[in-house]
Scaffold this active site. Structure first.
Site, PDB file in Angstrom:
ATOM      1  N   ARG A 192       1.033  -1.049  -0.210  1.00 45.63           N
ATOM      2  CA  ARG A 192       0.069  -0.190  -0.060  1.00 45.63           C
ATOM      3  C   ARG A 192       1.129   1.217   0.047  1.00 45.63           C
ATOM      4  O   ARG A 192       1.943   1.266   0.370  1.00 45.63           O
ATOM      5  CB  ARG A 192      -1.000   0.049   1.327  1.00 45.63           C
ATOM      6  CG  ARG A 192      -1.967  -1.213   1.259  1.00 45.63           C
ATOM      7  CD  ARG A 192      -2.980  -0.713   0.168  1.00 45.63           C
ATOM      8  NE  ARG A 192      -4.284  -1.348  -0.051  1.00 45.63           N
ATOM      9  CZ  ARG A 192      -4.375  -2.477  -0.662  1.00 45.63           C
ATOM     10  NH1 ARG A 192      -3.254  -2.756  -1.431  1.00 45.63           N
ATOM     11  NH2 ARG A 192      -5.652  -3.221  -0.689  1.00 45.63           N
ATOM     12  N   GLU A 198      -4.111   8.322  -4.723  1.00 49.77           N
ATOM     13  CA  GLU A 198      -4.268   7.552  -5.964  1.00 49.77           C
ATOM     14  C   GLU A 198      -5.720   8.021  -6.718  1.00 49.77           C
ATOM     15  O   GLU A 198      -6.440   8.026  -5.927  1.00 49.77           O
ATOM     16  CB  GLU A 198      -4.139   5.963  -5.793  1.00 49.77           C
ATOM     17  CG  GLU A 198      -3.110   5.510  -5.416  1.00 49.77           C
ATOM     18  CD  GLU A 198      -2.954   4.082  -5.376  1.00 49.77           C
ATOM     19  OE1 GLU A 198      -4.248   3.307  -5.613  1.00 49.77           O
ATOM     20  OE2 GLU A 198      -1.894   3.224  -4.936  1.00 49.77           O
ATOM     21  N   HIS A 220      -1.403   1.156 -10.059  1.00 46.74           N
ATOM     22  CA  HIS A 220      -1.998   0.118  -9.188  1.00 46.74           C
ATOM     23  C   HIS A 220      -2.782  -1.044  -9.957  1.00 46.74           C
ATOM     24  O   HIS A 220      -3.797  -1.207  -9.855  1.00 46.74           O
ATOM     25  CB  HIS A 220      -3.142   0.848  -8.318  1.00 46.74           C
ATOM     26  CG  HIS A 220      -3.424   0.087  -6.995  1.00 46.74           C
ATOM     27  ND1 HIS A 220      -3.610   0.724  -5.713  1.00 46.74           N
ATOM     28  CD2 HIS A 220      -3.302  -1.287  -6.763  1.00 46.74           C
ATOM     29  CE1 HIS A 220      -3.786  -0.387  -4.791  1.00 46.74           C
ATOM     30  NE2 HIS A 220      -3.628  -1.479  -5.484  1.00 46.74           N
TER      31      HIS A 220
END
Length: 324
Positions: free
Chosen positions: A237, A266, A285
């Protein structure tokens, strides 16, 4: 009367048909604005929610008094207040196992791409700058035979380690809360305290979950302990790393480079220097973003929801004390 669920995310037609066979599917929420009467009306009826990145707050839960199950289409659930769900008797399910290998592929791809400067040099070729042989200023670093350090050694960390040890003859170190003797025997892996791992590893790959203990686990002090030739890879993360400290370390040459699939915020904003840095490979991601794996994750969520709402044990409950 059929129980009611909403699907906040992408399921294929077969998966939607499977759910609709057992349950009444309500319209997905266009927003999560609890001041919207339509949103509150939908939440007041719902028994189950399938989705990812849901804004689960006490206020959200208070608007859904009949909610029994949340089936998240992800392995991580750091944005979900698990204790609050448990207190209210709401079951949370996630999707471990099905994304392990795909995420490990992404992690090792970042190791390779960053070490061999693949994105940087591919951009260089596309720009028409390849007019002669590659000089030493564009050389990368070997991966085979190097030392791979895993911070976190669960399913994904072990899968990355297997790729390194068995495919690239890498020495594997790991920092984890508990020893893994079986994997040590399989891969020749060695357990280290975090500081020692950071000082020995050529590649440091982060695979820990985000918790209060792991938030900003890698900051300025930790980066200073790494080799100047080392590369940091984060597939955990974004908030596991102090991003400001990482940018500073990359700019000053404290470490050689970073391969990042996750970030503090993000999507990345226009002000972040990370995408433009030559020694950074930045991905949006995509750790589990393949057709096969995302379909399998969605199916796991569907199975969890179906089993839980018909009174059977789901495949992967998080707070299974609710079942007891």
């Amino acid at each position: 009367m059929k129980k009611r669920i909403i699907v906040q995310g992408r399921l294929n037609d077969d998966q939607l048909a499977e759910l609709s066979e057992h349950f009444e599917l309500l319209e997905p929420l266009g927003s999560f604005d609890l001041s919207d009467a339509g949103v509150r009306e939908t939440l007041s009826q719902v028994h189950g929610i399938v989705g990812a990145s849901l804004p689960v707050t006490p206020e959200f839960l208070g608007a859904a008094p009949n909610l029994e199950v949340i089936a998240t289409v992800s392995v991580g659930y750091d944005t979900v207040p698990v204790d609050e769900l448990t207190r209210r008797g709401i079951l949370l399910c996630n999707t471990p196992d099905v994304l392990t290998e795909t995420t490990a592929d992404t992690g090792f791809a970042l190791i390779m791409a960053t070490a061999r400067r693949m994105v940087e040099l591919a951009t260089w070729v596309k720009a028409g700058a390849w007019e002669a042989g590659v000089g030493t200023e564009l050389y990368g670093s070997d991966v085979h035979g190097k030392t791979l350090g895993l911070v976190g050694f669960g399913r994904i960390g072990q899968a990355v380690a297997r790729r390194g040890a068995l495919g690239f003859n890498m020495k594997v170190l790991y920092s984890n809360a508990s020893p893994k003797p079986e994997v040590e025997r399989e891969l020749g892996a060695e357990r280290r305290e975090l500081d020692q791992l950071l000082s020995e590893a050529d590649f440091v790959c982060l695979t820990v979950p985000l918790t209060e203990e792991t938030e900003k686990l890698i900051g300025a002090n930790e980066l200073e302990k790494m080799k100047s030739s080392a590369i940091l890879v984060n597939i955990a993360r974004g908030k596991v790393v102090d991003e400001g400290a990482l940018i500073d370390a990359l700019e000053r040459g404290v470490i050689k480079g970073a391969g990042l699939d996750v970030f503090e915020n993000e999507p990345l904003g226009d002000t972040s220097p990370l995408p433009g840095m030559a020694n950074v490979v930045a991905l949006p991601h995509i750790g589990s973003a393949t057709h096969e794996t995302r379909t399998a994750m969605a199916q796991r969520a569907v199975d969890n929801m179906r089993l839980a709402l018909i009174g059977e044990r789901p495949l992967s409950p998080v707070n299974d004390e609710v079942l007891k």
